[in-house]
Design a protein around this motif. Sequence first.
Motif, PDB file in Angstrom:
ATOM      1  N   SER A  82       0.828  -1.222   0.000  1.00  0.00           N
ATOM      2  CA  SER A  82       0.000   0.000   0.000  1.00  0.00           C
ATOM      3  C   SER A  82       0.850   1.254   0.000  1.00  0.00           C
ATOM      4  O   SER A  82       0.438   2.297  -0.522  1.00  0.00           O
ATOM      5  CB  SER A  82      -0.907   0.015   1.227  1.00  0.00           C
ATOM      6  N   ASP A  83       2.027   1.206   0.630  1.00  0.00           N
ATOM      7  CA  ASP A  83       2.880   2.388   0.830  1.00  0.00           C
ATOM      8  C   ASP A  83       2.068   3.525   1.446  1.00  0.00           C
ATOM      9  O   ASP A  83       2.172   4.686   1.029  1.00  0.00           O
ATOM     10  CB  ASP A  83       3.500   2.841  -0.498  1.00  0.00           C
ATOM     11  N   LEU A  84       1.268   3.184   2.453  1.00  0.00           N
ATOM     12  CA  LEU A  84       0.331   4.146   3.027  1.00  0.00           C
ATOM     13  C   LEU A  84       1.021   5.416   3.505  1.00  0.00           C
ATOM     14  O   LEU A  84       0.548   6.527   3.237  1.00  0.00           O
ATOM     15  CB  LEU A  84      -0.440   3.502   4.183  1.00  0.00           C
ATOM     16  N   VAL A  85       2.145   5.283   4.203  1.00  0.00           N
ATOM     17  CA  VAL A  85       2.827   6.467   4.737  1.00  0.00           C
ATOM     18  C   VAL A  85       3.279   7.378   3.603  1.00  0.00           C
ATOM     19  O   VAL A  85       3.094   8.602   3.649  1.00  0.00           O
ATOM     20  CB  VAL A  85       4.018   6.051   5.616  1.00  0.00           C
ATOM     21  N   ALA A  86       3.862   6.802   2.564  1.00  0.00           N
ATOM     22  CA  ALA A  86       4.324   7.608   1.430  1.00  0.00           C
ATOM     23  C   ALA A  86       3.154   8.248   0.701  1.00  0.00           C
ATOM     24  O   ALA A  86       3.235   9.413   0.274  1.00  0.00           O
ATOM     25  CB  ALA A  86       5.126   6.734   0.466  1.00  0.00           C
ATOM     26  N   VAL A  87       2.052   7.511   0.565  1.00  0.00           N
ATOM     27  CA  VAL A  87       0.864   8.052  -0.103  1.00  0.00           C
ATOM     28  C   VAL A  87       0.296   9.230   0.687  1.00  0.00           C
ATOM     29  O   VAL A  87      -0.054  10.269   0.111  1.00  0.00           O
ATOM     30  CB  VAL A  87      -0.198   6.949  -0.278  1.00  0.00           C
ATOM     31  N   MET A  88       0.229   9.103   2.003  1.00  0.00           N
ATOM     32  CA  MET A  88      -0.295  10.186   2.832  1.00  0.00           C
ATOM     33  C   MET A  88       0.542  11.450   2.662  1.00  0.00           C
ATOM     34  O   MET A  88       0.014  12.552   2.516  1.00  0.00           O
ATOM     35  CB  MET A  88      -0.332   9.745   4.302  1.00  0.00           C
ATOM     36  N   PRO A  98      -9.719  10.237  -0.975  1.00  0.00           N
ATOM     37  CA  PRO A  98      -9.929   8.922  -1.608  1.00  0.00           C
ATOM     38  C   PRO A  98      -8.639   8.156  -1.881  1.00  0.00           C
ATOM     39  O   PRO A  98      -8.620   6.919  -1.775  1.00  0.00           O
ATOM     40  CB  PRO A  98     -10.654   9.279  -2.911  1.00  0.00           C
ATOM     41  N   THR A  99      -7.570   8.859  -2.224  1.00  0.00           N
ATOM     42  CA  THR A  99      -6.297   8.185  -2.486  1.00  0.00           C
ATOM     43  C   THR A  99      -5.755   7.546  -1.214  1.00  0.00           C
ATOM     44  O   THR A  99      -5.241   6.414  -1.229  1.00  0.00           O
ATOM     45  CB  THR A  99      -5.272   9.186  -3.061  1.00  0.00           C
ATOM     46  N   ILE A 100      -5.882   8.256  -0.094  1.00  0.00           N
ATOM     47  CA  ILE A 100      -5.429   7.714   1.186  1.00  0.00           C
ATOM     48  C   ILE A 100      -6.327   6.563   1.631  1.00  0.00           C
ATOM     49  O   ILE A 100      -5.848   5.526   2.113  1.00  0.00           O
ATOM     50  CB  ILE A 100      -5.376   8.827   2.253  1.00  0.00           C
ATOM     51  N   VAL A 101      -7.619   6.721   1.452  1.00  0.00           N
ATOM     52  CA  VAL A 101      -8.554   5.646   1.823  1.00  0.00           C
ATOM     53  C   VAL A 101      -8.252   4.384   1.024  1.00  0.00           C
ATOM     54  O   VAL A 101      -8.259   3.264   1.565  1.00  0.00           O
ATOM     55  CB  VAL A 101     -10.007   6.097   1.602  1.00  0.00           C
ATOM     56  N   ALA A 102      -7.969   4.537  -0.258  1.00  0.00           N
ATOM     57  CA  ALA A 102      -7.657   3.372  -1.093  1.00  0.00           C
ATOM     58  C   ALA A 102      -6.384   2.680  -0.623  1.00  0.00           C
ATOM     59  O   ALA A 102      -6.304   1.435  -0.580  1.00  0.00           O
ATOM     60  CB  ALA A 102      -7.526   3.799  -2.549  1.00  0.00           C
ATOM     61  N   ALA A 103      -5.367   3.464  -0.258  1.00  0.00           N
ATOM     62  CA  ALA A 103      -4.120   2.887   0.241  1.00  0.00           C
ATOM     63  C   ALA A 103      -4.349   2.177   1.573  1.00  0.00           C
ATOM     64  O   ALA A 103      -3.802   1.079   1.818  1.00  0.00           O
ATOM     65  CB  ALA A 103      -3.063   3.972   0.387  1.00  0.00           C
ATOM     66  N   VAL A 157      -4.912  -2.952   4.723  1.00  0.00           N
ATOM     67  CA  VAL A 157      -5.700  -3.861   5.555  1.00  0.00           C
ATOM     68  C   VAL A 157      -5.928  -5.181   4.828  1.00  0.00           C
ATOM     69  O   VAL A 157      -5.834  -6.265   5.429  1.00  0.00           O
ATOM     70  CB  VAL A 157      -7.032  -3.199   5.947  1.00  0.00           C
ATOM     71  N   ALA A 158      -6.235  -5.122   3.524  1.00  0.00           N
ATOM     72  CA  ALA A 158      -6.442  -6.350   2.755  1.00  0.00           C
ATOM     73  C   ALA A 158      -5.171  -7.190   2.724  1.00  0.00           C
ATOM     74  O   ALA A 158      -5.214  -8.427   2.884  1.00  0.00           O
ATOM     75  CB  ALA A 158      -6.887  -6.002   1.335  1.00  0.00           C
ATOM     76  N   ASN A 159      -4.021  -6.546   2.533  1.00  0.00           N
ATOM     77  CA  ASN A 159      -2.752  -7.276   2.512  1.00  0.00           C
ATOM     78  C   ASN A 159      -2.484  -7.958   3.848  1.00  0.00           C
ATOM     79  O   ASN A 159      -2.076  -9.128   3.897  1.00  0.00           O
ATOM     80  CB  ASN A 159      -1.606  -6.325   2.178  1.00  0.00           C
TER      81      ASN A 159
END
Length: 428
Positions: free
Chosen positions: A317-323, A364-369, A374-376
């Motif tokens: 997801s790279d959530l931190v980088a996406v945020m 939406p971009t953060i929600v998708a990440a 969570v899925a991973n």
Amino acid sequence: MTQDHLRQILGQNKAGQKAGIYSVCSAHPLVLEASMRQAKQDGSVLLIEATSNQVDQFGGYTGMTPVDFREFVYGIAENQDFAKDRIILGGDHLGPNRWQKESPDTAMDKAEDLVRAYVAAGYTKIHLDCSMSCAGDPVPLTDEIVAQRAARLLVVAEQAAKDADLALPVSYVIGTEVPVPGGAHETLHALTPTSREAAQETIAAHKKAFAEVGLAEAWEKVVAIVVQPAVEFDHVQVIDYVSANTTELQTALADEPTLLFEAHSTDYQTEKNLSDLVDDHWAILKVGPGLTFNLREAFFALDAIEGHLVDDPAKRSDLVAVMDEVMVNDPGDWASYYEGSAHEQAIARKFSYSDRIRYYLPNPTIVAAYDRMVANLTQTGIPEPLISQYLPKQFDRVREQQLAPTAHELIVDRVRDALRPYAAACGF
């Protein structure tokens, strides 16, 4: 008549009992879920407040009107099997805050509609705050102008409550804190508590203004005054509460049989400090950024765990980088808060106590990440040693079989870590 839980708690505090209530100031569904779980375990009521910039008659920055936010909260409560009659809804800083660049008349017309919308939707704790200057106003406003404008909103609120035939009377809060809501913009070194004289002048001005609009009897519905107990936080430090510094201020309420204090910006105070505040009659404790700060910590921890468990970088997801990328591309909600070099701003965006990330979480971009992360983690599972490494408090509860080792449960429990000291301090 539905039980007036708020006034019961405040009455106990006034009588010298160990009683208080914390106010959850957040619109994030995970924070609200965590708050309801905490209140359910404690057997307590839950005070949830929306701010004037967050929720208004036009939608605020959340896109929700007072009715929308009420139904949003009630929907989460239904999912959590948390009784709606245990929820107290409040409106914070209701006044011309959103329209300070407009003329006082225009801004106050909109503020009247704002208060009317909140009360009509069943919010029974209303903070009347007209302390902010509008276009052409003196800076700062006098106590008399602030109180007169608050009285103007009181008239609207009382009529709206009558029209809505509310089961409970509206409880009002007056006054405001300094610095501004949501954490200080600048680096703080020390704070001075509100003086006893200033608090008494605020009280006197509001009493006089209420009487001038024919609502002197409404004073008994004013349950608290917001003053500065010298607690605050900036980007990297917390100004701790010192009870001895407010001894004189506490006497400001000596002649007020029902009035108590409300404390804003109590985020990150220790449990002892929060307990001392309640003992010193700051019976209402506001918390907001501290909750999403813990939420952010959980997101960062799970992002790191995901990095260890998902081999293919393209699938992470790279959530931190996406945020951070979203924040950099849309700096409107953080640029004026975070000064310094590019590196210092980058650190602040991720880790500041003021937690400006909270404004970007619905993106939406953060929600998708987030959903991808969570899925991973649902697919891989989360090994206990990694929980120990990144979420040690949650690891202890997992080992004690109090907590399931899933992403959702770990996040919610991490948010509850910010609520547990409040629950203890308030006597729940």
